[in-house]
Write an enzyme that holds these catalytic residues in place. Structure first.
Site, mmCIF file in Angstrom:
data_model
loop_
_atom_site.group_PDB
_atom_site.id
_atom_site.type_symbol
_atom_site.label_atom_id
_atom_site.label_comp_id
_atom_site.label_asym_id
_atom_site.label_seq_id
_atom_site.Cartn_x
_atom_site.Cartn_y
_atom_site.Cartn_z
ATOM 1 C CB CYS A 453 -0.933 -0.019 1.208
ATOM 2 S SG CYS A 453 -2.203 -1.309 1.120
ATOM 3 C CD GLU A 455 3.044 -1.464 2.793
ATOM 4 O OE1 GLU A 455 3.119 -2.127 1.737
ATOM 5 O OE2 GLU A 455 2.031 -0.825 3.118
#
Length: 809
Positions: A453, A455
């Protein structure tokens, strides 16, 4: 080498879903085929465990289990395919992983019958599961081990939605590769493993025997995927022979099948020597990791364009590959990724994140490990494929550093304009700084990026594990109720004082910090137990082969093997907590318009009977996202408090927990489990996502939003998510695209980590709700991924609709 400018052919919309008829057929098959639940893996695994558990060490059991799956599972090669391999028996057949979560009969029937995102399974397969699978794994699955262990305080906090736990039913994921698999084949890895075994010191190293078990298991895992590929080679030859006998005129497909057989005999046993072999090499490695364990978003190729560029440039120069052939092969891989929905979730995890998307994120552009520009012609081709296919998967992100050419940013903006939510945009200049702050070398940080996502981690060298979400506004709610969850009346926190004890804003805030530290410590303590359960019972012996330094350490990916080992706690609701504290500070303490008891009474009543007061709060409070220091200073204060509470907590691998500001769709679940909040948000409504402002609170446009966000030191986090929604009318001309690019550049120059856009108006979204059959292909950006609007539940659809609709930059 200078970064190339955009080819004139790039992002030229033709209206076709795919660049040629082969790709159009493969795409249609992938999109139209229903998702099914396959029990084949569970049958193979259960039979193997019943016969062999206790005969081998756990690492050897896991490796031999993978070998058995690769030896016995159904092999599939579809018509038209050039890149081959499926995790299930056919496209979109999703296996189960009973060693992690053993679904009940009720689970399976719900998955089969639910209206949104079903996983179809026959009654015959359910009966087999009930008879053969469930009895063996009852009490043996990771999920059973975890929930049989957790303390009562943790369970109460978990049930109250103060946090979630990623690993309560899945393997930790968020892994991305570097370039080693394009230089080394599995036989090369086996040689490295043998050298390490030969050098083990059984006198002076007390864990040499454990290392040997792990290394032997890694070697078997290499053999497993070589066997898997050889079975594809054999099937391709058999299919070619059948066509030669039955349809000899189909010389093209006969030649393609022979080439598939040739490629599968070479990779992954040997390092790839061509563009096609490199793609197939990656796909076999990807499949091995997601057959071994079900880490949702378990594997990403990292900087795939950079890895493929040397093969592409050599073959273009040699005349053995054309641009269109390269594009076709990439399209085939994209469709393969779309063929692999995420394994089904149950319980709280299904409530927090229910999607078919498995979060494969293709990182494009950025910089190379030496700091030079990473954009190539392959980067542009991949953007073009993303635009033409616009499927659910894979995700795509462009990485815009200070040395990235403007043409590449504009090429990405052209795809964004079409409204699929892809690509998202990342800032390597800031995330490299984030990773170096955490202790990575400059070279390893430059080679890193985003795995799923938002990270980030060091590709091919790090286990960076997301442990679950933290409901920050809920912590304020229990603070204002002295540790009691007002929705249930159950104590879930510590006693920090009755609201009448708080005669200053600082006392409220200090009580909040006490609750925050308690909840974070409670979560981390159980996370550490779960970490050891995965290291002990479900080592990832194949994944360990391709991540540095597992081989040289003789340690598993989940057991301190990688060079870097980071645990993240994802904090949700920054906008909501900031605005709530802003209300308390201004209206209770600075201006004394309400007492704290009066405000809490309004919240407990869900503002029923207090609508004038609610409207006053909504219209007379400094809210986050408007470049107003009165609110933004509170956001900075809370953000720093989250960092101070989380960063540095020891994990089980000799390293520490880090802060991450990611919500995925958990902000909707958390909102359902939260009463009304001081900022006027009603009970059950979603809280703010990522680091985005609360829906509707940002009233001064995107420029004000990025200025507010820039006040956070984003290098303290391992990722911050910013959603923005723009009207399609804002991006009609090339000049408009240039303005979007300037907005991105401005945000990144101010230290922004990430930004992503929905380009859709509310009228379209409402029409899609009313006439879903007319909007089957409507993709929208949800969190760190896109999803089909009409695959979402009504609450999530409403969350998208309620995001601020910007009509100007």
């Amino acid at each position: 080498m200078n970064c190339p400018a955009q080819s004139e052919k790039i992002i030229d919309k033709t209206g076709l879903l795919g660049s040629n008829t082969r790709i159009q057929r493969l795409r249609k098959l992938s999109v139209d085929m229903p998702v099914t639940l396959s029990i084949e893996r569970a049958i193979i695994e259960t039979a193997f465990y019943k016969e062999n558990y206790g005969k081998y060490s756990i690492p050897m059991m896991r490796a031999l289990n993978l070998y058995e799956i690769c030896k016995r599972k159904t092999i599939y090669i579809g018509d038209d395919e050039l890149i081959v391999g499926e995790r299930g028996e056919k496209p979109k057949a999703v296996p189960t992983f009973p060693e992690l979560t053993c679904h009940s009969v009720d689970d399976l029937r719900v998955l089969n019958s639910r209206e949104l995102q079903p996983y179809l399974i026959s009654e015959e397969d359910i009966a087999i599961y009930e008879r053969d699978i469930i009895p063996y794994w009852k009490g043996r699955s990771q999920r059973d081990r975890i929930f049989n262990h957790v303390p009562d305080a943790w369970k109460k906090a978990y049930d109250a939605a103060l946090f979630t736990e990623f690993m309560e039913q899945r393997a930790p994921g968020h892994t991305a590769l570097d370039g080693k698999i394009y230089r080394l084949g599995m036989n090369d890895f086996k040689s490295l493993i043998k050298n390490e075994i030969d050098c083990l010191d059984f006198i002076n190293d007390p864990i040499a025997t454990d290392r040997k078990d792990q290394l032997e298991a890694m070697k078997i895992s290499c053999d497993a995927i070589i066997l898997f590929a050889s079975r594809h080679a054999l099937l391709a030859e058999q299919m070619a022979q059948h066509i030669e006998q039955s349809f000899p005129e189909d010389k093209q497909r006969i030649a393609e099948l022979h080439e598939i057989a040739h490629v599968c005999k070479r990779v992954p046993a040997y390092a790839p020597t061509s563009f096609r072999e490199a793609i197939q090499m990656y796909w076999f490695v990807h499949l091995a990791t997601i057959m071994e364990l079900n880490g949702w978003d378990a594997m990403n190729p990292g900087h795939f364009d950079q890895h493929l560029t040397p093969f592409y440039e050599k073959e273009i120069a040699d005349g053995t590959l054309t641009r269109e052939e390269a594009k076709e092969l990439i399209s085939c891989l994209w469709i393969k990724i779309n063929n692999h929905p995420a394994p089904p979730k149950v319980g709280v995890t299904a409530k927090e994140s229910r999607t078919y998307n498995d979060f494969t994120n293709i990182n494009l552009g950025g910089i190379k490990k030496d700091g030079s520009c990473g954009v190539s012609e392959v980067s542009y081709i991949m953007l073009e494929v993303q635009d033409e296919l616009h499927m659910l998967q894979p995700g795509c992100s462009i990485h815009i550093a200070s040395n990235t050419p403007e043409d590449f940013l504009l090429a990405g903006c052209k795809v964004i304009r079409h409204g699929y939510g892809y690509p998202s945009i990342f800032n390597p200049d800031i995330y490299i700084h984030e990773m170096m702050r955490q202790g990575k070398t400059a070279e390893d940080a430059c080679e890193g990026g985003c795995s799923g996502c938002i990270e980030v981690g060091a590709f091919g060298k790090e286990a960076y594990l997301l442990t679950g979400y933290l409901n920050v506004p809920k912590i304020l709610e229990i603070t204002l109720h002295n540790g009691i969850n007002p929705l249930s009346g159950i104590r879930v926190g510590i006693e920090t004082g009755a609201n009448g004890d708080f005669n200053t804003f600082n006392k409220v805030y200090q009580a909040f910090l006490l609750q925050l530290r308690y909840i974070v410590q409670l979560k981390a303590s159980v996370n550490n137990y779960i970490d050891r359960m995965f290291a002990k019972y479900t080592p990832a012996t194949f994944l360990s082969v391709v991540i540095d330094d597992c081989i040289s350490m003789g340690r598993d990916y989940y057991d301190c093997g990688p060079r870097y080992n980071t645990s993240y706690i994802q904090c949700t609701g920054l906008g909501t907590i900031t605005d709530s504290l802003s209300v308390i500070k201004k209206h209770v303490y600075d201006e004394a318009k309400y007492t704290l008891k009066e405000l809490i009474a309004m919240m407990d009543a869900n503002f029923d009977g207090y609508e004038p007061q609610r409207q006053y709060i909504l219209n007379h409070t400094p809210f986050f996202g408007n470049d107003d220091d009165k609110a933004d200073d509170i956001a900075v204060m809370v953000y720093k408090a989250l960092f101070d509470c989380i960063d540095g907590i020891p994990n089980t691998k000799g390293e520490v927990y880090r802060l991450n500001m990611l919500s995925t769709t958990c902000h909707v679940y958390f909102g359902k489990m939260l009463g009304a909040t001081p900022d006027g948000r009603l009970a059950g409504k979603a809280i703010s996502d990522g680091t985005s402002p609360s829906h509707g609170a940002d009233t001064h446009g995107p420029t004000a939003v990025i200025k507010s966000l820039s006040k956070l030191d984003q290098s303290l986090s391992g990722g911050t998510l910013l959603n923005q929604r723009l009207m399609p009318s804002l991006l009609k001309s090339d000049e408009d695209l240039s303005k979007l690019g300037q907005l991105v550049r401005a945000y990144f120059s101010l230290g922004g980590h990430h930004i992503q856009f929905n380009i859709v108006d509310s009228a379209t979204l409402y029409k899609a709700q009313e006439q879903p059959e007319e909007f089957r292909d409507l993709l929208v950006r949800v969190a760190g991924y896109s999803d089909y609007f009409n695959d979402m539940n009504p609450e999530l659809q409403q969350d998208i609709i309620e995001r601020t609709e910007n009509e100007h930059f």
